[in-house]
Design a protein around this motif. Structure first.
Motif, PDB file in Angstrom:
ATOM      1  N   LEU A 564      72.668  61.004  44.975  1.00 27.22           N
ATOM      2  CA  LEU A 564      71.699  61.021  43.838  1.00 27.22           C
ATOM      3  C   LEU A 564      72.526  60.659  42.780  1.00 27.22           C
ATOM      4  O   LEU A 564      73.558  61.227  42.359  1.00 27.22           O
ATOM      5  CB  LEU A 564      71.386  62.660  43.686  1.00 27.22           C
ATOM      6  N   THR A 565      72.015  59.559  42.173  1.00 29.48           N
ATOM      7  CA  THR A 565      72.717  58.710  41.255  1.00 29.48           C
ATOM      8  C   THR A 565      71.933  59.100  39.685  1.00 29.48           C
ATOM      9  O   THR A 565      70.647  58.990  39.796  1.00 29.48           O
ATOM     10  CB  THR A 565      72.773  57.327  41.251  1.00 29.48           C
ATOM     11  N   PHE A 566      72.744  59.747  38.985  1.00 27.26           N
ATOM     12  CA  PHE A 566      72.122  59.925  37.559  1.00 27.26           C
ATOM     13  C   PHE A 566      72.732  58.951  36.560  1.00 27.26           C
ATOM     14  O   PHE A 566      73.937  58.735  36.835  1.00 27.26           O
ATOM     15  CB  PHE A 566      72.466  61.535  36.996  1.00 27.26           C
ATOM     16  N   THR A 567      71.943  58.485  35.461  1.00 23.24           N
ATOM     17  CA  THR A 567      72.843  57.648  34.473  1.00 23.24           C
ATOM     18  C   THR A 567      72.710  58.266  33.293  1.00 23.24           C
ATOM     19  O   THR A 567      71.395  58.854  32.957  1.00 23.24           O
ATOM     20  CB  THR A 567      72.073  56.249  34.513  1.00 23.24           C
ATOM     21  N   ALA A 573      74.205  49.475  26.420  1.00 22.58           N
ATOM     22  CA  ALA A 573      73.996  49.561  27.982  1.00 22.58           C
ATOM     23  C   ALA A 573      72.436  49.146  28.201  1.00 22.58           C
ATOM     24  O   ALA A 573      71.399  49.545  27.187  1.00 22.58           O
ATOM     25  CB  ALA A 573      74.056  51.191  28.304  1.00 22.58           C
ATOM     26  N   GLU A 574      71.939  48.619  29.301  1.00 24.12           N
ATOM     27  CA  GLU A 574      70.672  48.175  29.433  1.00 24.12           C
ATOM     28  C   GLU A 574      69.763  49.475  29.958  1.00 24.12           C
ATOM     29  O   GLU A 574      69.956  49.667  31.138  1.00 24.12           O
ATOM     30  CB  GLU A 574      70.657  47.031  30.433  1.00 24.12           C
ATOM     31  N   GLU A 575      69.036  49.869  29.243  1.00 28.58           N
ATOM     32  CA  GLU A 575      68.189  51.147  29.467  1.00 28.58           C
ATOM     33  C   GLU A 575      67.348  51.042  30.800  1.00 28.58           C
ATOM     34  O   GLU A 575      67.102  51.639  31.554  1.00 28.58           O
ATOM     35  CB  GLU A 575      67.477  51.770  28.403  1.00 28.58           C
ATOM     36  N   SER A 576      66.627  49.951  30.562  1.00 28.22           N
ATOM     37  CA  SER A 576      65.545  49.578  31.564  1.00 28.22           C
ATOM     38  C   SER A 576      66.165  49.346  33.036  1.00 28.22           C
ATOM     39  O   SER A 576      65.829  49.735  33.864  1.00 28.22           O
ATOM     40  CB  SER A 576      64.699  48.264  31.301  1.00 28.22           C
ATOM     41  N   LEU A 577      67.557  48.597  33.004  1.00 25.75           N
ATOM     42  CA  LEU A 577      68.040  48.504  34.020  1.00 25.75           C
ATOM     43  C   LEU A 577      68.738  49.677  34.803  1.00 25.75           C
ATOM     44  O   LEU A 577      68.502  49.896  36.008  1.00 25.75           O
ATOM     45  CB  LEU A 577      69.237  47.502  34.136  1.00 25.75           C
ATOM     46  N   LEU A 578      69.107  50.534  34.017  1.00 26.80           N
ATOM     47  CA  LEU A 578      69.562  51.926  34.522  1.00 26.80           C
ATOM     48  C   LEU A 578      68.500  52.644  35.108  1.00 26.80           C
ATOM     49  O   LEU A 578      68.903  53.537  35.908  1.00 26.80           O
ATOM     50  CB  LEU A 578      70.332  52.490  33.437  1.00 26.80           C
ATOM     51  N   LYS A 579      67.398  52.677  34.581  1.00 26.47           N
ATOM     52  CA  LYS A 579      66.345  53.414  35.214  1.00 26.47           C
ATOM     53  C   LYS A 579      66.075  52.945  36.726  1.00 26.47           C
ATOM     54  O   LYS A 579      65.670  53.535  37.508  1.00 26.47           O
ATOM     55  CB  LYS A 579      65.121  53.069  34.309  1.00 26.47           C
ATOM     56  N   THR A 580      66.612  51.816  37.083  1.00 20.63           N
ATOM     57  CA  THR A 580      66.337  51.309  38.566  1.00 20.63           C
ATOM     58  C   THR A 580      67.632  51.623  39.330  1.00 20.63           C
ATOM     59  O   THR A 580      67.526  51.630  40.425  1.00 20.63           O
ATOM     60  CB  THR A 580      66.099  49.795  38.740  1.00 20.63           C
TER      61      THR A 580
END
Length: 803
Positions: A564-567, A573-580
């Protein structure tokens, strides 16, 4: 404490040549206890006393003050050098009047303002210091602090009581009961001077010697941190400093007794002294004199609270929290916070820290009540200087010197009526790996915030081989394993290691490669991973910059491997990319300011310890969930929000007669069941029933009797409860007003039966009642409006699924 009165002649000769010297303060009750008609008799008594003394610059000096609500100094010890001038000043006294007779405040004023060298006091020259209090009634405030200050200064106190109601207070503050004279009425008082003069002149001539030794308060060991808003201006910051000084002077200061730390804050906090900076009262008081106010436009109280928790409540900084010593933080502020305070305050409460708050000027009362661990220790005086006067000073000193907290390591056990807080380390079995950006995108300025976030999170976990395990990888261009999952087997060792971490640095950020390295090197048995035993695996990626390699593919591989990955991100940092990259978008946390990152640990904890695999539906768990909701006329316009709240809570549940059962009861003066735990068997049936509910109506709430109904009826086998089969029992209580009856006893009975209650208070609900209902303070929620309910149900839902 009076050790002895050595008398070698109580009736000395009044020959001026045999007199020595003394400083005499005369303190007169100028309140309605005396009254305008009888004030001349009191004035005549004072004139009689002065006539019998050898007044002069080098013999007896006299100062005088009247008091009612506040003391009023009429003249100082160095105002007049002759008896005639003092007599003239006394003859000019007029009745001041006032409802209150605050003798305590007056005694403090004497100690603070009338005995100093600048006011003519000669204590440093060995001249006896005397105080004569003339009172005609009981004090309206507490005299303890002023009495202690005078005894500490070696002042010999006499009393002239007019009538029987004044003698008790005067005997308490007098150096000895024999030093108090009582006049039956005002007509008799003017003739009492001859009875007191032998005592006064005995001190002047040294034929009466009173030896005093001040005994400090009997206070148990405690660590106290004062957190001061440095933008309040010099007058108020100095007031705060004076309060701390006075408090310290009554405490047994030392490394094995009471320890004091101080920090100031505006937009950023700064430590003025650690808990272990000063081991004696003298050095501590001297250091307080160095604290200076600093200008500022706004304050970040949330950041300051986090700063104290992370940087000052540490073993190496003197904190004895792990020894069970009470930890107290007192906030003094003059502004509303520019950042959020709820999570930082809650994080302190979970650690068992007892928080107090004092606010003036533009401070926000509701905010202070959120910060304080109990409403009883949230103070909003009209002027901060009132903390130097009773009764407020007494309330605050009593709280600082008597509050005690309880620290537990598994589950909260405090009864609802005990005003303490607890720290609960979660009973979670998981492997956590931190993957931490150590590049220049974080930088040395923001690195402490990242480090504090990790420490905050670890401090909420029960770290040991059979529970939570922690591993850490730092990365920039290349990854570096700091420690494996099986390296440390307790929380303190992990915290110590994180505290010692240093930034690797570098301008290249290969996040994808670091994630791949973590998957292959950390989530394996040789590194301590328990993935093969079915223990959930969690990766927490913390970053402040854009990845310079591809990361989506490895993110998918981690998910397929059951990680399970949390960011957690900020900066560039690229917020939209980290959501993926996160296991699901809701597990990606971003803030524009690194300074807010430490508080995310508390916000994320429910998800970090509960999310498993498919987070859309929570399957296969048996639970009985009952709702007790407000059905009065007061909520009629907002009832749709209540229905929506219930539906959002139950939507993720696997509802069925053999899985999760749900009941809803409305209440006003009496409870009214909408449906029982065994009424419906499917989620669709429950949702349809909730949507079709109408408020039952009623003018007031009897939540206490409704709680008894829930225990005796709804949560009974007859109506579907499976408590006898050890199925967990949960109760969610939602009210928009204050209960007319007591909730403490029925809530306690529910908890004794093993029911876990949550309290949700809206609008006019009493927060204290909501806390009393709830399993512990962390299970109590308060929102201003019903429209805000949905913001809390997610956190509550996650808490429900804890075993």
């Amino acid at each position: 404490a009076l050790l002895g009165i050595l008398c070698t002649g109580l009736v000395p000769k009044l020959d001026a040549q045999e007199q020595d010297s003394a400083d005499l303060i005369i303190l007169i009750d100028g309140s309605q206890n005396v009254g305008a008609a009888d004030f001349p008799d009191v004035r005549d008594f004072v004139l009689r006393i002065i006539e019998g003394l050898d007044i002069g610059r080098d013999t007896v000096r006299v100062a005088l003050a009247l008091y009612n609500s506040y003391p009023e100094i009429k003249f100082y010890l160095n105002s007049y050098d002759s008896k005639s001038s003092v007599l003239d000043a006394v003859k000019g006294l007029t009745y001041s009047g006032g409802d209150d007779s605050n003798l305590g405040a007056a005694l403090e004023e004497v100690a603070q303002s009338l005995l100093s060298q600048s006011a003519g006091g000669r204590a440093d020259e060995g001249v006896p210091q005397m105080l004569l209090v003339i009172s005609a009634g009981p004090s309206s405030d507490d005299t303890g602090a002023g009495d202690r200050a005078l005894k500490r200064a070696g002042v010999i106190t006499f009393g002239m009581a007019i009538g029987n109601t004044a003698s008790a207070d005067l005997e308490m503050v007098a150096s000895d009961k024999s030093f108090v004279q009582v006049a039956p009425d005002f007509r008799a008082v003017s003739n009492m001077g001859d009875q007191l003069l032998p005592y006064l002149n005995g001190v002047v001539q040294r034929t009466i010697v009173v030896q005093t030794e001040f005994t400090e308060l009997a206070v148990g060991r405690r660590d106290i941190i004062f957190l001061i808003d440095s933008t309040m201006g010099s007058i108020l910051v100095n007031t705060a400093r004076e309060f701390i000084k006075r408090f310290v002077e009554t405490m047994p200061i030392g490394p094995n007794q009471v320890q004091v730390g101080v920090a100031q804050f505006s937009d950023t906090p700064k430590i003025e002294m650690e808990l272990n900076s000063h081991g004696s009262r003298d050095s501590l008081v001297a250091a307080l004199g160095q604290i200076k106010p600093k200008p500022g436009q706004y304050v970040n109280i949330g950041t300051a609270l986090d700063f104290v928790r992370v940087n000052m409540l540490r073993t190496e900084k003197g904190s004895r929290i792990h020894q069970g010593i009470p930890q107290i933080v007192l906030l003094l502020t003059g502004k509303k916070s520019n950042d959020r305070v709820e999570q930082p305050a809650r994080a302190l409460h979970r650690m068992g820290v007892l928080t107090m708050a004092v606010g003036v000027k533009a401070a926000d009362g509701e905010e202070l009540r959120q910060i304080a661990f109990s409403e009883n220790v949230a103070f909003l005086p009209r002027d901060l200087r009132l903390i130097l006067r009773n009764p407020l000073q007494r309330q605050m000193v009593d709280a600082l010197s008597t509050l005690a907290g309880t620290v537990v390591t598994e589950t909260p056990t405090a009864p609802a009526d005990v005003e303490i807080t607890t720290v609960e380390t979660q009973k979670v079995v998981r492997d956590f790996v931190f993957l931490v950006d150590g590049s220049n995108y974080i930088g040395s300025t923001n690195w402490p915030y990242v480090r504090d976030y990790m420490i905050n999170l670890v401090n909420q976990l029960d770290v040991r081989p059979e529970r939570a395990q922690i591993g850490l990888v730092q990365f920039a261009q290349d990854p570096k394993i700091e420690f494996y999952l099986n390296r440390y087997n307790n929380r303190q060792d992990v915290v110590n290691k994180i505290s010692q971490l240093r930034l690797t640095g570098g301008s290249v950020l290969n996040t994808g490669a670091a994630m791949r390295h973590a998957l292959s090197k950390m989530f394996v048995s040789s590194a301590g991973s328990r993935r093969r035993q079915g223990v959930p695996q969690v990766l927490v990626l913390i970053t402040g910059g854009p990845s310079q390699d591809e990361i989506k593919t490895i993110a998918d591989q981690l998910a397929l491997a059951g990680v399970l990955t949390f960011t957690v991100s900020s900066g560039q940092a690229e917020e939209s990319l980290l959501k993926t990259v996160a296991f699901v978008p809701d597990l990606a946390y971003h803030d524009s300011s690194f300074s807010n990152i430490p508080a995310m640990a508390e916000l994320m904890m429910p998800q970090l310890i509960t999310v498993v695999g498919d987070v859309d539906t929570i399957n296969g768990t048996e639970r009985d969930v009952a709702f007790l909701i407000d059905g009065t006329d007061n909520v009629r316009a907002d009832f749709a929000y209540i229905q929506d709240f219930i539906i959002k809570v139950i939507e993720p549940l696997d509802i069925g007669i053999d899985r999760v059962r749900v009941s809803v009861v409305q209440h006003s003066e009496t409870p009214f069941p909408s449906f029982y735990l065994n009424t419906y068997q499917t989620k669709d049936e429950v949702i349809t029933a909730v949507n079709s509910m109408k408020p039952t109506g009623g003018r007031s709430l009897n939540t206490g009797s409704a709680l008894r109904f829930m225990k005796d009826t709804i949560l009974s086998p007859q109506y579907g409860s499976r408590a006898a089969q050890n199925v967990p029992q949960f109760l969610i209580v939602l009210t928009g007003g204050r209960s007319r009856d007591s909730v403490k006893e029925p809530a306690g009975a529910l908890k004794t039966e093993g029911v876990v209650p949550f309290g949700v208070g809206v609008r006019d609900a009493d927060p204290k009642q909501i806390r009393a209902i709830s399993h512990n303070p962390s299970f109590a929620f308060n929102v201003r409006e019903f429209s805000e309910l949905s913001t809390n149900n997610v956190i509550m839902l996650r808490e429900i699924w804890l075993d």
